[in-house]
Scaffold this motif. Sequence first.
Motif, PDB file in Angstrom:
ATOM      1  N   ASN A  60       0.833  -1.206   0.000  1.00  0.00           N
ATOM      2  CA  ASN A  60       0.000   0.000   0.000  1.00  0.00           C
ATOM      3  C   ASN A  60       0.865   1.253   0.000  1.00  0.00           C
ATOM      4  O   ASN A  60       0.603   2.217  -0.738  1.00  0.00           O
ATOM      5  CB  ASN A  60      -0.915  -0.012   1.215  1.00  0.00           C
ATOM      6  CG  ASN A  60      -1.742   1.251   1.354  1.00  0.00           C
ATOM      7  OD1 ASN A  60      -2.610   1.543   0.542  1.00  0.00           O
ATOM      8  ND2 ASN A  60      -1.472   2.038   2.380  1.00  0.00           N
ATOM      9  N   ASP A 100      -0.245  -5.564  -5.283  1.00  0.00           N
ATOM     10  CA  ASP A 100      -1.462  -6.124  -4.698  1.00  0.00           C
ATOM     11  C   ASP A 100      -1.309  -6.142  -3.180  1.00  0.00           C
ATOM     12  O   ASP A 100      -0.534  -6.938  -2.639  1.00  0.00           O
ATOM     13  CB  ASP A 100      -1.688  -7.548  -5.224  1.00  0.00           C
ATOM     14  CG  ASP A 100      -3.025  -8.128  -4.795  1.00  0.00           C
ATOM     15  OD1 ASP A 100      -3.614  -7.610  -3.827  1.00  0.00           O
ATOM     16  OD2 ASP A 100      -3.473  -9.111  -5.421  1.00  0.00           O
ATOM     17  N   GLN A 142      -2.947  -7.415  -0.880  1.00  0.00           N
ATOM     18  CA  GLN A 142      -3.300  -8.624  -0.143  1.00  0.00           C
ATOM     19  C   GLN A 142      -2.053  -9.393   0.287  1.00  0.00           C
ATOM     20  O   GLN A 142      -2.095 -10.179   1.228  1.00  0.00           O
ATOM     21  CB  GLN A 142      -4.207  -9.531  -0.977  1.00  0.00           C
ATOM     22  CG  GLN A 142      -3.511 -10.293  -2.093  1.00  0.00           C
ATOM     23  CD  GLN A 142      -4.354 -11.389  -2.699  1.00  0.00           C
ATOM     24  OE1 GLN A 142      -4.834 -12.274  -2.007  1.00  0.00           O
ATOM     25  NE2 GLN A 142      -4.571 -11.292  -4.005  1.00  0.00           N
ATOM     26  N   TYR A 143      -0.923  -9.158  -0.397  1.00  0.00           N
ATOM     27  CA  TYR A 143       0.323  -9.830  -0.037  1.00  0.00           C
ATOM     28  C   TYR A 143       1.129  -8.934   0.890  1.00  0.00           C
ATOM     29  O   TYR A 143       1.376  -7.765   0.587  1.00  0.00           O
ATOM     30  CB  TYR A 143       1.138 -10.169  -1.286  1.00  0.00           C
ATOM     31  CG  TYR A 143       0.414 -11.113  -2.209  1.00  0.00           C
ATOM     32  CD1 TYR A 143       0.087 -12.409  -1.803  1.00  0.00           C
ATOM     33  CD2 TYR A 143       0.026 -10.717  -3.486  1.00  0.00           C
ATOM     34  CE1 TYR A 143      -0.594 -13.267  -2.640  1.00  0.00           C
ATOM     35  CE2 TYR A 143      -0.644 -11.574  -4.332  1.00  0.00           C
ATOM     36  CZ  TYR A 143      -0.956 -12.853  -3.900  1.00  0.00           C
ATOM     37  OH  TYR A 143      -1.638 -13.696  -4.736  1.00  0.00           O
ATOM     38  N   LYS A 144       1.538  -9.478   2.013  1.00  0.00           N
ATOM     39  CA  LYS A 144       2.282  -8.715   3.006  1.00  0.00           C
ATOM     40  C   LYS A 144       3.793  -8.823   2.816  1.00  0.00           C
ATOM     41  O   LYS A 144       4.542  -7.969   3.282  1.00  0.00           O
ATOM     42  CB  LYS A 144       1.913  -9.193   4.419  1.00  0.00           C
ATOM     43  CG  LYS A 144       0.418  -9.102   4.719  1.00  0.00           C
ATOM     44  CD  LYS A 144      -0.135  -7.712   4.465  1.00  0.00           C
ATOM     45  CE  LYS A 144      -1.629  -7.647   4.725  1.00  0.00           C
ATOM     46  NZ  LYS A 144      -2.198  -6.314   4.339  1.00  0.00           N
ATOM     47  N   TYR A 175       4.614  -9.286  -2.329  1.00  0.00           N
ATOM     48  CA  TYR A 175       3.932  -8.387  -3.268  1.00  0.00           C
ATOM     49  C   TYR A 175       4.820  -8.078  -4.477  1.00  0.00           C
ATOM     50  O   TYR A 175       4.329  -7.846  -5.577  1.00  0.00           O
ATOM     51  CB  TYR A 175       3.528  -7.086  -2.557  1.00  0.00           C
ATOM     52  CG  TYR A 175       4.600  -6.521  -1.675  1.00  0.00           C
ATOM     53  CD1 TYR A 175       5.613  -5.712  -2.178  1.00  0.00           C
ATOM     54  CD2 TYR A 175       4.625  -6.821  -0.312  1.00  0.00           C
ATOM     55  CE1 TYR A 175       6.608  -5.218  -1.369  1.00  0.00           C
ATOM     56  CE2 TYR A 175       5.620  -6.326   0.513  1.00  0.00           C
ATOM     57  CZ  TYR A 175       6.615  -5.526  -0.023  1.00  0.00           C
ATOM     58  OH  TYR A 175       7.606  -5.036   0.782  1.00  0.00           O
ATOM     59  N   GLU A 182       3.211 -17.373   1.206  1.00  0.00           N
ATOM     60  CA  GLU A 182       3.089 -16.312   0.211  1.00  0.00           C
ATOM     61  C   GLU A 182       3.922 -16.600  -1.025  1.00  0.00           C
ATOM     62  O   GLU A 182       3.481 -16.317  -2.137  1.00  0.00           O
ATOM     63  CB  GLU A 182       3.448 -14.949   0.822  1.00  0.00           C
ATOM     64  CG  GLU A 182       2.320 -14.362   1.620  1.00  0.00           C
ATOM     65  CD  GLU A 182       2.326 -12.848   1.641  1.00  0.00           C
ATOM     66  OE1 GLU A 182       1.338 -12.292   2.137  1.00  0.00           O
ATOM     67  OE2 GLU A 182       3.302 -12.226   1.171  1.00  0.00           O
ATOM     68  N   ASN A 194      -5.918 -20.908  -2.920  1.00  0.00           N
ATOM     69  CA  ASN A 194      -5.957 -20.521  -4.336  1.00  0.00           C
ATOM     70  C   ASN A 194      -6.967 -21.333  -5.151  1.00  0.00           C
ATOM     71  O   ASN A 194      -7.050 -21.173  -6.363  1.00  0.00           O
ATOM     72  CB  ASN A 194      -4.566 -20.688  -4.968  1.00  0.00           C
ATOM     73  CG  ASN A 194      -3.691 -19.467  -4.758  1.00  0.00           C
ATOM     74  OD1 ASN A 194      -4.187 -18.382  -4.467  1.00  0.00           O
ATOM     75  ND2 ASN A 194      -2.389 -19.638  -4.910  1.00  0.00           N
TER      76      ASN A 194
END
Length: 329
Positions: free
Chosen positions: A69, A175, A177-179, A182, A223, A265
């Motif tokens: 973000n 994205d 959603q991936y910490k 990403y 991840e 997934n």
Amino acid sequence: MLVSVVMPVYNGEAFLMESVDSVLNQTYKHFELIVVNDGSTDRTKDILSSLNDDRIKSIHLEKNGGAANALNIGIKEAKGDWIAIQDADDISLPNKLEEQIRYICEHPDATAVGSLIECISGHAEVPMRNLQIEATRNHLSSKEHIHAYRFYLNPFCHGSVLFSKSIFNQIGGYDPQYKICYDYDLWLRMLELNPIHKIPIVLYQYRVHSGSISRKNQQTINEDWLVASKHLKKQLQERFKRAPSFIVFGKEEACEDFKQVSLMNRIDVSGYFYKDFENDGMLQLYYERNIDGIIFLEDISLISLFYKLQEKGLELNKNLYKIWAGYYK
């Protein structure tokens, strides 16, 4: 050509100034540095406020929203057509931007270019063997090799890459959603459009912390695999115009962990098979069950079976996929 260097930072007081200085000391001078303070609670804000350099723009977010973000916010503010990432505890060597700008000028088809990295220790000294393991991605150097092994592991250290802002916007940015992975997701989406190049010299120092080198960190493992498996599923789904089915082979512990990933997934896995399974038996299952692909969770001790499957006619990234799983002992 203006380059926008974007640096997300969260509680990064320990190495922040060293990282910022490595950008300010670049031999290529036409750049801006955008630092996004992602809700830090340490001295990060004070350090950034003390900087008196018109090349630096600091953005302070009230709450921590994650690096993806923060990067999206920073890149949105960027004035340059090219984006360089700088992680807040790493070091760009003085000629990094100069070498990368020279490369893209000489290769006008390049929309992104990385480099080799050197791994260095954080607060505590990290054993050389572990530093070498972290630098494994250096072995993926040519754009052809990078593309072929894109599902195997993340081919780039995040901060080593310079990329086109227009390509970044075209594929929708990071994205959130991936910490952790990403960047890996971003590279795989870029690779769907164009090759990503890598300059075969060290231009970036990646800092390895003793607490981050163990791949027993389940979030990191999941991840990595979430990103890779999402994209390989997408590749087959676009080819067959339906949800593909797989069988998975690897060590038992790796297979058990991958079950979580397949559920998240929504990957159709017909069966999981462990290290003592024979290649002929796997091929029989592949054809009998009308499977679309075999996902091979690769460990060095299992590599001979992978090659045997290739000798039997299966093709890498067509119906045979390998994902690095060497962190299982």
